[in-house]
Design an enzyme around this catalytic site. Structure first.
Site, PDB file in Angstrom:
ATOM      1  N   ASP A  27       0.829  -1.200   0.000  1.00  0.00           N
ATOM      2  CA  ASP A  27       0.000   0.000   0.000  1.00  0.00           C
ATOM      3  C   ASP A  27       0.866   1.254   0.000  1.00  0.00           C
ATOM      4  O   ASP A  27       1.976   1.244   0.518  1.00  0.00           O
ATOM      5  CB  ASP A  27      -0.913  -0.023   1.239  1.00  0.00           C
ATOM      6  CG  ASP A  27      -2.015   1.024   1.162  1.00  0.00           C
ATOM      7  OD1 ASP A  27      -2.287   1.533   0.059  1.00  0.00           O
ATOM      8  OD2 ASP A  27      -2.593   1.342   2.214  1.00  0.00           O
ATOM      9  N   GLY A  28       0.322   2.308  -0.556  1.00  0.00           N
ATOM     10  CA  GLY A  28       1.007   3.600  -0.499  1.00  0.00           C
ATOM     11  C   GLY A  28       1.621   4.051  -1.821  1.00  0.00           C
ATOM     12  O   GLY A  28       2.309   5.068  -1.866  1.00  0.00           O
ATOM     13  N   ARG A  31       0.291   7.608  -2.730  1.00  0.00           N
ATOM     14  CA  ARG A  31       0.843   8.687  -1.903  1.00  0.00           C
ATOM     15  C   ARG A  31       2.322   8.926  -2.215  1.00  0.00           C
ATOM     16  O   ARG A  31       2.799  10.054  -2.212  1.00  0.00           O
ATOM     17  CB  ARG A  31       0.652   8.358  -0.408  1.00  0.00           C
ATOM     18  CG  ARG A  31      -0.735   8.732   0.091  1.00  0.00           C
ATOM     19  CD  ARG A  31      -1.059   8.033   1.374  1.00  0.00           C
ATOM     20  NE  ARG A  31      -1.360   6.635   1.127  1.00  0.00           N
ATOM     21  CZ  ARG A  31      -1.415   5.705   2.069  1.00  0.00           C
ATOM     22  NH1 ARG A  31      -1.172   6.019   3.313  1.00  0.00           N
ATOM     23  NH2 ARG A  31      -1.733   4.474   1.757  1.00  0.00           N
ATOM     24  N   TRP A  32       3.016   7.864  -2.524  1.00  0.00           N
ATOM     25  CA  TRP A  32       4.438   7.999  -2.904  1.00  0.00           C
ATOM     26  C   TRP A  32       4.558   8.881  -4.147  1.00  0.00           C
ATOM     27  O   TRP A  32       5.409   9.771  -4.206  1.00  0.00           O
ATOM     28  CB  TRP A  32       5.016   6.598  -3.173  1.00  0.00           C
ATOM     29  CG  TRP A  32       6.474   6.564  -3.518  1.00  0.00           C
ATOM     30  CD1 TRP A  32       7.512   6.397  -2.644  1.00  0.00           C
ATOM     31  CD2 TRP A  32       7.055   6.695  -4.824  1.00  0.00           C
ATOM     32  NE1 TRP A  32       8.709   6.409  -3.332  1.00  0.00           N
ATOM     33  CE2 TRP A  32       8.469   6.593  -4.672  1.00  0.00           C
ATOM     34  CE3 TRP A  32       6.540   6.883  -6.104  1.00  0.00           C
ATOM     35  CZ2 TRP A  32       9.344   6.665  -5.747  1.00  0.00           C
ATOM     36  CZ3 TRP A  32       7.419   6.964  -7.176  1.00  0.00           C
ATOM     37  CH2 TRP A  32       8.807   6.853  -6.987  1.00  0.00           C
ATOM     38  N   ARG A  40      -0.128   8.715 -10.441  1.00  0.00           N
ATOM     39  CA  ARG A  40      -0.233   7.504  -9.617  1.00  0.00           C
ATOM     40  C   ARG A  40       0.446   6.310 -10.290  1.00  0.00           C
ATOM     41  O   ARG A  40       1.003   5.429  -9.626  1.00  0.00           O
ATOM     42  CB  ARG A  40      -1.711   7.187  -9.333  1.00  0.00           C
ATOM     43  CG  ARG A  40      -2.391   8.219  -8.424  1.00  0.00           C
ATOM     44  CD  ARG A  40      -3.875   7.885  -8.245  1.00  0.00           C
ATOM     45  NE  ARG A  40      -4.070   6.592  -7.648  1.00  0.00           N
ATOM     46  CZ  ARG A  40      -4.002   6.333  -6.344  1.00  0.00           C
ATOM     47  NH1 ARG A  40      -3.750   7.315  -5.493  1.00  0.00           N
ATOM     48  NH2 ARG A  40      -4.192   5.114  -5.883  1.00  0.00           N
ATOM     49  N   GLU A  74     -12.293  -4.614  -4.502  1.00  0.00           N
ATOM     50  CA  GLU A  74     -12.735  -3.220  -4.415  1.00  0.00           C
ATOM     51  C   GLU A  74     -11.973  -2.307  -5.388  1.00  0.00           C
ATOM     52  O   GLU A  74     -12.423  -1.201  -5.693  1.00  0.00           O
ATOM     53  CB  GLU A  74     -12.553  -2.677  -2.981  1.00  0.00           C
ATOM     54  CG  GLU A  74     -13.529  -3.243  -1.964  1.00  0.00           C
ATOM     55  CD  GLU A  74     -13.256  -4.687  -1.584  1.00  0.00           C
ATOM     56  OE1 GLU A  74     -12.081  -5.089  -1.541  1.00  0.00           O
ATOM     57  OE2 GLU A  74     -14.232  -5.447  -1.367  1.00  0.00           O
ATOM     58  N   ASN A  75     -10.816  -2.775  -5.848  1.00  0.00           N
ATOM     59  CA  ASN A  75      -9.992  -1.917  -6.718  1.00  0.00           C
ATOM     60  C   ASN A  75     -10.656  -1.614  -8.066  1.00  0.00           C
ATOM     61  O   ASN A  75     -10.239  -0.694  -8.780  1.00  0.00           O
ATOM     62  CB  ASN A  75      -8.599  -2.519  -6.946  1.00  0.00           C
ATOM     63  CG  ASN A  75      -7.685  -2.398  -5.742  1.00  0.00           C
ATOM     64  OD1 ASN A  75      -6.765  -3.196  -5.551  1.00  0.00           O
ATOM     65  ND2 ASN A  75      -7.906  -1.388  -4.896  1.00  0.00           N
ATOM     66  N   ARG A 195       2.010  -4.713   6.638  1.00  0.00           N
ATOM     67  CA  ARG A 195       1.290  -3.649   5.934  1.00  0.00           C
ATOM     68  C   ARG A 195       2.047  -2.336   6.075  1.00  0.00           C
ATOM     69  O   ARG A 195       2.077  -1.736   7.155  1.00  0.00           O
ATOM     70  CB  ARG A 195      -0.136  -3.472   6.454  1.00  0.00           C
ATOM     71  CG  ARG A 195      -0.803  -2.328   5.684  1.00  0.00           C
ATOM     72  CD  ARG A 195      -2.278  -2.199   5.840  1.00  0.00           C
ATOM     73  NE  ARG A 195      -2.761  -1.345   4.769  1.00  0.00           N
ATOM     74  CZ  ARG A 195      -3.996  -1.293   4.316  1.00  0.00           C
ATOM     75  NH1 ARG A 195      -4.913  -2.067   4.842  1.00  0.00           N
ATOM     76  NH2 ARG A 195      -4.324  -0.491   3.340  1.00  0.00           N
ATOM     77  N   LEU A 202      -7.101  -4.107   7.730  1.00  0.00           N
ATOM     78  CA  LEU A 202      -6.850  -5.331   6.955  1.00  0.00           C
ATOM     79  C   LEU A 202      -7.356  -5.248   5.529  1.00  0.00           C
ATOM     80  O   LEU A 202      -6.968  -6.057   4.684  1.00  0.00           O
ATOM     81  CB  LEU A 202      -7.516  -6.528   7.643  1.00  0.00           C
ATOM     82  CG  LEU A 202      -6.874  -6.910   8.976  1.00  0.00           C
ATOM     83  CD1 LEU A 202      -7.664  -8.022   9.638  1.00  0.00           C
ATOM     84  CD2 LEU A 202      -5.434  -7.348   8.755  1.00  0.00           C
ATOM     85  N   GLU A 214       0.807 -12.792  13.130  1.00  0.00           N
ATOM     86  CA  GLU A 214       1.427 -11.610  13.743  1.00  0.00           C
ATOM     87  C   GLU A 214       1.405 -10.462  12.740  1.00  0.00           C
ATOM     88  O   GLU A 214       1.728 -10.655  11.568  1.00  0.00           O
ATOM     89  CB  GLU A 214       2.891 -11.920  14.125  1.00  0.00           C
ATOM     90  CG  GLU A 214       3.046 -12.996  15.168  1.00  0.00           C
ATOM     91  CD  GLU A 214       2.518 -12.575  16.531  1.00  0.00           C
ATOM     92  OE1 GLU A 214       2.571 -11.375  16.858  1.00  0.00           O
ATOM     93  OE2 GLU A 214       2.034 -13.470  17.260  1.00  0.00           O
TER      94      GLU A 214
HETATM   95  C1  FPP Z   1      -1.903   0.216  -3.174  1.00  0.00           C
HETATM   96  O1  FPP Z   1      -1.438   1.524  -3.342  1.00  0.00           O
HETATM   97  C2  FPP Z   1      -1.423  -0.662  -4.185  1.00  0.00           C
HETATM   98  C3  FPP Z   1      -2.210  -1.294  -5.097  1.00  0.00           C
HETATM   99  C4  FPP Z   1      -3.642  -1.136  -5.179  1.00  0.00           C
HETATM  100  C5  FPP Z   1      -1.656  -2.201  -6.093  1.00  0.00           C
HETATM  101  C6  FPP Z   1      -0.400  -2.939  -5.783  1.00  0.00           C
HETATM  102  C7  FPP Z   1       0.328  -3.070  -7.039  1.00  0.00           C
HETATM  103  C8  FPP Z   1       1.661  -3.058  -7.204  1.00  0.00           C
HETATM  104  C9  FPP Z   1       2.599  -3.005  -6.072  1.00  0.00           C
HETATM  105  C10 FPP Z   1       2.286  -3.053  -8.570  1.00  0.00           C
HETATM  106  C11 FPP Z   1       2.142  -4.240  -9.422  1.00  0.00           C
HETATM  107  C12 FPP Z   1       1.993  -5.550  -8.746  1.00  0.00           C
HETATM  108  C13 FPP Z   1       2.420  -6.730  -9.235  1.00  0.00           C
HETATM  109  C14 FPP Z   1       2.169  -8.007  -8.510  1.00  0.00           C
HETATM  110  C15 FPP Z   1       3.160  -6.806 -10.492  1.00  0.00           C
HETATM  111  P1  FPP Z   1      -2.510   2.676  -3.472  1.00  0.00           P
HETATM  112  O2  FPP Z   1      -2.655   2.980  -4.904  1.00  0.00           O
HETATM  113  O3  FPP Z   1      -3.771   2.297  -2.784  1.00  0.00           O
HETATM  114  O4  FPP Z   1      -1.776   3.809  -2.713  1.00  0.00           O
HETATM  115  P2  FPP Z   1      -2.445   5.012  -1.907  1.00  0.00           P
HETATM  116  O5  FPP Z   1      -3.231   4.404  -0.788  1.00  0.00           O
HETATM  117  O6  FPP Z   1      -1.265   5.773  -1.441  1.00  0.00           O
HETATM  118  O7  FPP Z   1      -3.283   5.766  -2.889  1.00  0.00           O
END
Ligand code: FPP
Length: 247
Positions: A27-28, A31-32, A40, A74-75, A195, A202, A214
């Site tokens: 996650d993140g 924001r990064w 994004r 949810e994505n 996380r 979660l 854990e």
């Molecule tokens: C959450 O960050 C991340 C995701 C929804 C996707 C995870 C995907 C990757 C790490 C890249 C590709 C993965 C693979 C397996 C090749 P967010 O967008 O929710 O960040 P935010 O909460 O800061 O907006």
């Protein structure tokens, strides 16, 4: 070559107490990117690079199972452009990493209903699963269109179907049998859940499986999550006293 910091951390790890199954909510990324005035998609791209490194680190540590939350049920609510971008990154990840993963005897499997993925991504994922199906050094279990509640409902439907077909009897249902009706059939429950990004929730991840897992939370954003952070999580895990409800 390992840098000095990593060597120092690796030396603190008890090789006889490596978590067998590590699960990560990545996650993140958004924001990064925002912090750097980048789109994004740049965050997700950087996040993919961390996936490559963390999978390699897990192999090095002899972790047997690594579960990654890549795309949740949810994505789909995200803008189409971002969904397309994530699906393309998945293809890119497999195209760049499959040979190495396969050579290192790692098996790729997924949790979630991958039939709903766009065709090109689904076919690439299926190719990765098929290519690596006999590997047994580590299982890389990727959550794709995955949701913990969705998984439980799916499991219940399948168990009811098996009762109807006479394959099992209602009396036989217990916690272990039910586990076989989840996407993670055959996998032990995660020992450690990581996380990053400062969120303390979660987000519908492996709800049934993490009963005694854990948790390790950190403010680091996933694109900043380095090998050394993985080592730190494991060192902290090894200090925990796991009682599984006992004393
Ligand atoms: C959450 O960050 C991340 C995701 C929804 C996707 C995870 C995907 C990757 C790490 C890249 C590709 C993965 C693979 C397996 C090749 P967010 O967008 O929710 O960040 P935010 O909460 O800061 O907006």
């Amino acid at each position: 070559m390992e840098n000095a910091k990593n060597i120092e951390l690796i030396n603190q790890i008890d090789k006889n107490n490596i978590p067998e199954h590590v699960a990560i909510i990545m996650d993140g990324n958004g924001r990064w990117a925002k912090k750097r005035f980048l789109p994004r998609s740049a965050g997700h791209h950087e996040g993919m690079k961390r996936v490559i490194e963390i999978v390699e680190t897990a192999e090095k540590l002899d972790i047997k199972y690594l579960s990654l939350y890549a795309f949740s049920t949810e994505n789909w609510k995200r803008p189409q452009e971002e969904i397309d971008n994530l699906m393309k990154l998945l293809i890119q990840y497999i195209k760049t990493e499959l040979d190495r993963i396969h050579k290192n005897n790692v098996k790729i499997q997924t949790m979630g209903d991958i039939s709903k993925l766009p065709r090109a991504s689904r076919e690439e994922v299926e190719r990765a699963i098929k290519t690596t199906k006999d590997n047994d050094k580590m299982i890389l279990n990727i959550g794709l269109n995955y949701g913990g509640r969705d998984e439980i409902i799916w499991g219940i439907k399948n168990i009811l179907e098996d009762i109807k077909m006479g394959n099992i009897k209602e009396e036989e249902i217990d916690e272990n049998l039910f586990s076989d009706y989840l996407y993670t059939k055959g996998l032990p429950d995660p020992d450690l859940l990581i996380r990053p990004s400062g969120e303390l929730r979660l987000s519908n991840f492996m709800l049934y499986q993490i009963a005694y897992t854990e948790f390790w939370f950190s403010d680091i954003l996933w694109p900043d999550f380095k090998e050394e952070d993985f080592y730190r999580a494991i060192i902290d895990y090894q200090k925990r006293n796991r009682r599984f409800g006992g004393i």
